[in-house]
Structures are given as C-alpha cells and as structure tokens.
Scaffold this active site. Sequence first.
Site, PDB file in Angstrom:
ATOM      1  N   SER A 236     -47.217 -30.499 -37.438  1.00  0.00           N
ATOM      2  CA  SER A 236     -47.274 -30.834 -38.873  1.00  0.00           C
ATOM      3  C   SER A 236     -48.041 -29.701 -39.495  1.00  0.00           C
ATOM      4  O   SER A 236     -48.805 -29.005 -38.803  1.00  0.00           O
ATOM      5  CB  SER A 236     -48.055 -32.151 -39.063  1.00  0.00           C
ATOM      6  OG  SER A 236     -48.464 -32.311 -40.410  1.00  0.00           O
TER       7      SER A 236
ATOM      8  N   TYR B 239     -56.006 -37.591 -38.333  1.00  0.00           N
ATOM      9  CA  TYR B 239     -54.628 -37.125 -38.118  1.00  0.00           C
ATOM     10  C   TYR B 239     -54.622 -35.602 -37.955  1.00  0.00           C
ATOM     11  O   TYR B 239     -54.002 -35.066 -37.024  1.00  0.00           O
ATOM     12  CB  TYR B 239     -53.758 -37.556 -39.303  1.00  0.00           C
ATOM     13  CG  TYR B 239     -52.296 -37.171 -39.190  1.00  0.00           C
ATOM     14  CD1 TYR B 239     -51.460 -37.789 -38.263  1.00  0.00           C
ATOM     15  CD2 TYR B 239     -51.746 -36.185 -40.020  1.00  0.00           C
ATOM     16  CE1 TYR B 239     -50.120 -37.437 -38.159  1.00  0.00           C
ATOM     17  CE2 TYR B 239     -50.415 -35.829 -39.926  1.00  0.00           C
ATOM     18  CZ  TYR B 239     -49.598 -36.458 -38.998  1.00  0.00           C
ATOM     19  OH  TYR B 239     -48.264 -36.109 -38.890  1.00  0.00           O
TER      20      TYR B 239
HETATM   21  N1  LIG Z   1     -43.072 -37.872 -42.065  1.00  0.00           N
HETATM   22  C1  LIG Z   1     -43.859 -36.841 -42.356  1.00  0.00           C
HETATM   23  O1  LIG Z   1     -44.187 -36.591 -43.543  1.00  0.00           O
HETATM   24  C2  LIG Z   1     -44.327 -35.913 -41.256  1.00  0.00           C
HETATM   25  C3  LIG Z   1     -44.791 -34.640 -41.616  1.00  0.00           C
HETATM   26  C4  LIG Z   1     -45.212 -33.763 -40.630  1.00  0.00           C
HETATM   27  C5  LIG Z   1     -45.159 -34.137 -39.303  1.00  0.00           C
HETATM   28  N2  LIG Z   1     -44.707 -35.400 -38.966  1.00  0.00           N
HETATM   29  C6  LIG Z   1     -44.657 -35.726 -37.550  1.00  0.00           C
HETATM   30  O2  LIG Z   1     -43.295 -35.852 -37.199  1.00  0.00           O
HETATM   31  C7  LIG Z   1     -43.161 -36.704 -36.054  1.00  0.00           C
HETATM   32  C8  LIG Z   1     -42.056 -37.715 -36.308  1.00  0.00           C
HETATM   33  O3  LIG Z   1     -42.439 -38.570 -37.348  1.00  0.00           O
HETATM   34  P1  LIG Z   1     -41.416 -39.194 -38.403  1.00  0.00           P
HETATM   35  O4  LIG Z   1     -41.842 -38.723 -39.734  1.00  0.00           O
HETATM   36  O5  LIG Z   1     -40.033 -38.992 -37.966  1.00  0.00           O
HETATM   37  O6  LIG Z   1     -41.855 -40.729 -38.342  1.00  0.00           O
HETATM   38  P2  LIG Z   1     -41.194 -42.036 -37.695  1.00  0.00           P
HETATM   39  O7  LIG Z   1     -39.843 -42.266 -38.245  1.00  0.00           O
HETATM   40  O8  LIG Z   1     -42.241 -43.098 -37.833  1.00  0.00           O
HETATM   41  O9  LIG Z   1     -41.014 -41.613 -36.166  1.00  0.00           O
HETATM   42  C9  LIG Z   1     -42.037 -41.675 -35.214  1.00  0.00           C
HETATM   43  C10 LIG Z   1     -41.442 -42.318 -33.964  1.00  0.00           C
HETATM   44  O10 LIG Z   1     -42.452 -42.325 -32.956  1.00  0.00           O
HETATM   45  C11 LIG Z   1     -42.311 -43.511 -32.204  1.00  0.00           C
HETATM   46  N3  LIG Z   1     -43.595 -43.836 -31.592  1.00  0.00           N
HETATM   47  C12 LIG Z   1     -44.774 -44.122 -32.206  1.00  0.00           C
HETATM   48  N4  LIG Z   1     -45.711 -44.399 -31.301  1.00  0.00           N
HETATM   49  C13 LIG Z   1     -45.125 -44.274 -30.080  1.00  0.00           C
HETATM   50  C14 LIG Z   1     -45.565 -44.446 -28.734  1.00  0.00           C
HETATM   51  N5  LIG Z   1     -46.820 -44.820 -28.449  1.00  0.00           N
HETATM   52  N6  LIG Z   1     -44.687 -44.232 -27.732  1.00  0.00           N
HETATM   53  C15 LIG Z   1     -43.425 -43.871 -27.992  1.00  0.00           C
HETATM   54  N7  LIG Z   1     -42.926 -43.708 -29.227  1.00  0.00           N
HETATM   55  C16 LIG Z   1     -43.777 -43.911 -30.258  1.00  0.00           C
HETATM   56  C17 LIG Z   1     -41.859 -44.577 -33.222  1.00  0.00           C
HETATM   57  O11 LIG Z   1     -41.010 -45.566 -32.626  1.00  0.00           O
HETATM   58  P3  LIG Z   1     -41.561 -46.912 -31.969  1.00  0.00           P
HETATM   59  O12 LIG Z   1     -42.582 -47.457 -32.935  1.00  0.00           O
HETATM   60  O13 LIG Z   1     -40.353 -47.752 -31.817  1.00  0.00           O
HETATM   61  O14 LIG Z   1     -42.145 -46.504 -30.655  1.00  0.00           O
HETATM   62  C18 LIG Z   1     -41.027 -43.757 -34.208  1.00  0.00           C
HETATM   63  O15 LIG Z   1     -39.637 -43.870 -33.950  1.00  0.00           O
HETATM   64  C19 LIG Z   1     -44.559 -37.300 -35.835  1.00  0.00           C
HETATM   65  O16 LIG Z   1     -45.194 -36.614 -34.784  1.00  0.00           O
HETATM   66  C20 LIG Z   1     -45.287 -37.043 -37.142  1.00  0.00           C
HETATM   67  O17 LIG Z   1     -46.681 -36.923 -36.959  1.00  0.00           O
HETATM   68  C21 LIG Z   1     -44.287 -36.282 -39.912  1.00  0.00           C
END
Ligand SMILES: NC(=O)c1ccc[n+]([C@@H]2O[C@H](COP(=O)([O-])OP(=O)(O)OC[C@H]3O[C@@H](n4cnc5c(N)ncnc54)[C@H](OP(=O)(O)O)[C@@H]3O)[C@@H](O)[C@H]2O)c1
Length: 225
Positions: free
Chosen positions: A136, A149
């Site tokens: 991120s 975070y």
């Molecule tokens: N959205 C943003 O603005 C943003 C910006 C920069 C970086 N990111 C990063 O991008 C990545 C993906 O996030 P996203 O935005 O696509 O959010 P998201 O849709 O919430 O995806 C995160 C996924 O991680 C899974 N997860 C959470 N805890 C877990 C665990 N203990 N074991 C296995 N799976 C787990 C969740 O599924 P389950 O709950 O079903 O396990 C979910 O499908 C993350 O690392 C986040 O920090 C996000």
Amino acid sequence: MKTMIITGAGSGLGKELAHLLSQKGYHLLLTGRTIEKLATTKKEIEAQGGKVDILRLDIGNAEDVTKKVEEISHTYNIYGLVNNAGVGHFGPFVEMDEHHITEMINTNVLGTLLMTKAVLPQLLKTSEGRIMNIISTAGLRGKVNEAVYVASKFALRGFTESLQKEYEGSGIKFNAVYMGGMDTPFWDNSDHVKDTSRFRSPRDVAEIIIEQMDQDSIIIESKKS
Ligand SMILES: NC(=O)c1ccc[n+]([C@@H]2O[C@H](COP(=O)([O-])OP(=O)(O)OC[C@H]3O[C@@H](n4cnc5c(N)ncnc54)[C@H](OP(=O)(O)O)[C@@H]3O)[C@@H](O)[C@H]2O)c1
C-alpha cells in the site's frame, strides 16, 4: 500447469488479480477464510476457461498455513504466491482497540511472513517463481489515523526489500506493490474514508500490476488525493 497461490482472493484486488493471472495461463489456487466468496471467483474464472482450485486458509493461523502449504506442495506445481490478504482498522492511535492491533499485525505481517516461509522453499527447488507482496502507499509514508496499519505495511516493505537482496540470482522474482486507495470491500466497515468511489477500481489496479510485473517495486498512486 504452473500454480499461483493468491491469498484473500474472494474479493477486491485478489479477485481481480486472479482473473488476470488466469488469462496469463496460470492454474490458480485461491485462498481465504470465506469459502463462498472463493467459490464465486472460481465459477467466474472457470466460465472464462480458467483452471482454479480453492482452499480455506486463515493466514493468521500459523498451524493452518504450515499444514496446508505442506499438503498442497505434493499436489501442485507451485510457481508463485501473491500475498494479498490484509485488513485495516483506522482511528486515533490511543483509541485503537488492542484486538484490532493484533489482527492487523497477525494478518498483514505475520500472515505474509508465514505464507512466504512456507512457499519459498518450493520455489527454490526449481530456481524459478515469483512472490508478489501487496503492500500500500501506507508502506511508503506515515498517515494520520493509520499508525498501526502503516506500521504493518512498512514491515512488509522491509521484508520484501530484504528478500530481494537475500535471494538475488536465485531465479525468484519478488515484487513490492504500493497502491493508493481502491474501491473494495476493505472499506465496508470503516468511516475512515468518506467516499470510496473516488478511488481506483481494483480491476484498474490489477491491470497496472500485471503490466508492471517485471519491476521490483510497483507504485500506483491514488487517482485523486
Ligand atoms: N482497498 C484499499 O484502499 C487498499 C489500498 C492499498 C492497499 N490495500 C491492500 O490490498 C489488499 C487487498 O485488499 P482489498 O482492498 O482487495 O480488500 P478486501 O476486498 O477486503 O480483500 C481482502 C481479502 O483478504 C481476506 N482476508 C482477510 N483476513 C484474512 C486471513 N486472516 N486469512 C486469509 N484471508 C484473509 C478477506 O477474505 P476473508 O475475510 O473471507 O478471509 C478478503 O477477501 C490488502 O492487503 C490491503 O491492505 C488496499
């Protein structure tokens, strides 16, 4: 067929990367804690002719990680790992719930380290493969109300940069991916960001990542600040 493991592939960026990596010809092993979400992603990709398996795997559970990666290493030709799963809790640091602090460190940091430790020996055996760490822009600079975070994502930056040096010449490619906000379910239970519609879509971000996969660091700033 070469297998790519993607953590957190049931929603958001992980799901979009799964679609695009499938189009690149990889067999996918999609992991996460909610099997229904993974099953939906699998169905969508198979409808496009892709090859997919799903596995319930909680990256915050060390025993689950070690046991399951050991099992799958006998079944699949593991070529790569996308450490995508992550969680975020935001607000003033002094008000931060201890449970949320632990969850972020366990998932974002420990989960990524354990998955990498379990998978990397498989890749080293064949002297090829890739490990992509989804970080991120929180891994590049501090942000207000994001202290824990940001700490978790800085840890992943140090981890990735170190492995790039430690395994230079091994045939394994490590990517550190730093993106700004994306419009995903990540924000569903948070009021830290008022309007996520101004963010890039996870599909846009996934497309940029795939285009730039040969770079050590991929930086995708927010569309608007
Ligand atoms: N959205 C943003 O603005 C943003 C910006 C920069 C970086 N990111 C990063 O991008 C990545 C993906 O996030 P996203 O935005 O696509 O959010 P998201 O849709 O919430 O995806 C995160 C996924 O991680 C899974 N997860 C959470 N805890 C877990 C665990 N203990 N074991 C296995 N799976 C787990 C969740 O599924 P389950 O709950 O079903 O396990 C979910 O499908 C993350 O690392 C986040 O920090 C996000």
